[in-house]
Design a protein around this motif. Sequence first.
Motif, PDB file in Angstrom:
ATOM      1  N   ASP A 197       0.033 -15.397  16.624  1.00  0.00           N
ATOM      2  CA  ASP A 197      -0.320 -15.261  15.134  1.00  0.00           C
ATOM      3  C   ASP A 197       0.078 -16.857  14.753  1.00  0.00           C
ATOM      4  O   ASP A 197      -0.624 -17.352  13.621  1.00  0.00           O
ATOM      5  CB  ASP A 197       0.145 -14.208  14.321  1.00  0.00           C
ATOM      6  N   THR A 198       1.317 -17.063  14.611  1.00  0.00           N
ATOM      7  CA  THR A 198       1.852 -18.240  14.028  1.00  0.00           C
ATOM      8  C   THR A 198       1.275 -19.500  14.572  1.00  0.00           C
ATOM      9  O   THR A 198       0.651 -20.482  13.988  1.00  0.00           O
ATOM     10  CB  THR A 198       3.312 -18.391  14.387  1.00  0.00           C
ATOM     11  N   SER A 199       0.862 -19.736  15.890  1.00  0.00           N
ATOM     12  CA  SER A 199       0.105 -20.909  16.373  1.00  0.00           C
ATOM     13  C   SER A 199      -1.120 -20.802  15.900  1.00  0.00           C
ATOM     14  O   SER A 199      -1.490 -21.857  15.468  1.00  0.00           O
ATOM     15  CB  SER A 199       0.050 -20.422  18.005  1.00  0.00           C
ATOM     16  N   VAL A 259       7.215 -21.363  14.327  1.00  0.00           N
ATOM     17  CA  VAL A 259       7.720 -20.275  15.058  1.00  0.00           C
ATOM     18  C   VAL A 259       9.330 -20.236  14.786  1.00  0.00           C
ATOM     19  O   VAL A 259       9.784 -19.137  14.962  1.00  0.00           O
ATOM     20  CB  VAL A 259       7.410 -20.446  16.556  1.00  0.00           C
ATOM     21  N   ARG A 301      -2.236 -19.788  12.882  1.00  0.00           N
ATOM     22  CA  ARG A 301      -1.991 -20.239  11.596  1.00  0.00           C
ATOM     23  C   ARG A 301      -1.896 -21.708  11.643  1.00  0.00           C
ATOM     24  O   ARG A 301      -2.652 -22.513  10.933  1.00  0.00           O
ATOM     25  CB  ARG A 301      -0.909 -19.520  11.006  1.00  0.00           C
ATOM     26  N   GLU A 342       2.966 -11.264  20.093  1.00  0.00           N
ATOM     27  CA  GLU A 342       1.994 -11.574  19.135  1.00  0.00           C
ATOM     28  C   GLU A 342       2.235 -12.338  17.735  1.00  0.00           C
ATOM     29  O   GLU A 342       1.279 -13.119  17.439  1.00  0.00           O
ATOM     30  CB  GLU A 342       1.676  -9.889  18.631  1.00  0.00           C
ATOM     31  N   SER A 343       3.583 -12.372  17.663  1.00  0.00           N
ATOM     32  CA  SER A 343       4.194 -13.096  16.444  1.00  0.00           C
ATOM     33  C   SER A 343       3.686 -14.619  16.773  1.00  0.00           C
ATOM     34  O   SER A 343       3.270 -15.641  16.021  1.00  0.00           O
ATOM     35  CB  SER A 343       5.564 -12.789  16.249  1.00  0.00           C
ATOM     36  N   LEU A 344       4.091 -14.962  18.010  1.00  0.00           N
ATOM     37  CA  LEU A 344       3.973 -16.443  18.454  1.00  0.00           C
ATOM     38  C   LEU A 344       2.516 -16.917  18.230  1.00  0.00           C
ATOM     39  O   LEU A 344       2.321 -17.803  17.970  1.00  0.00           O
ATOM     40  CB  LEU A 344       4.735 -16.578  19.933  1.00  0.00           C
ATOM     41  N   PRO A 350       5.757  -7.791  20.991  1.00  0.00           N
ATOM     42  CA  PRO A 350       5.832  -8.213  19.472  1.00  0.00           C
ATOM     43  C   PRO A 350       6.072  -9.619  19.273  1.00  0.00           C
ATOM     44  O   PRO A 350       5.585 -10.221  18.285  1.00  0.00           O
ATOM     45  CB  PRO A 350       7.001  -7.190  18.791  1.00  0.00           C
ATOM     46  N   GLU A 351       7.212 -10.189  20.023  1.00  0.00           N
ATOM     47  CA  GLU A 351       7.498 -11.317  19.858  1.00  0.00           C
ATOM     48  C   GLU A 351       6.057 -12.432  20.293  1.00  0.00           C
ATOM     49  O   GLU A 351       5.863 -13.490  19.754  1.00  0.00           O
ATOM     50  CB  GLU A 351       8.429 -11.767  20.832  1.00  0.00           C
TER      51      GLU A 351
END
Length: 65
Positions: free
Chosen positions: A21-23, A44, A25, A17-19, A14-15
């Motif tokens: 996705d944010t990158s 992030v 963006r 994927e979040s990293l 999960p972390e």
Amino acid sequence: MSSDEPVEPDIPIPELESLFDTSIRVFLEKGIKAATMKDVSEAVGVSLAALEGRFTSKRRKASSG
């Protein structure tokens, strides 16, 4: 280990994927050439040193997902 065996990431999924996705963006907002690792770390919410400890370049970061 053969090349077709899955490799466990050292960051929980999960972390990671979040990293990722944010990158993406940040890269889309600023452009891949203009975006910096500092921009990504701020988005992030981690220190630049922590992010660079995992990914040494934008190219490596972009290709990790």
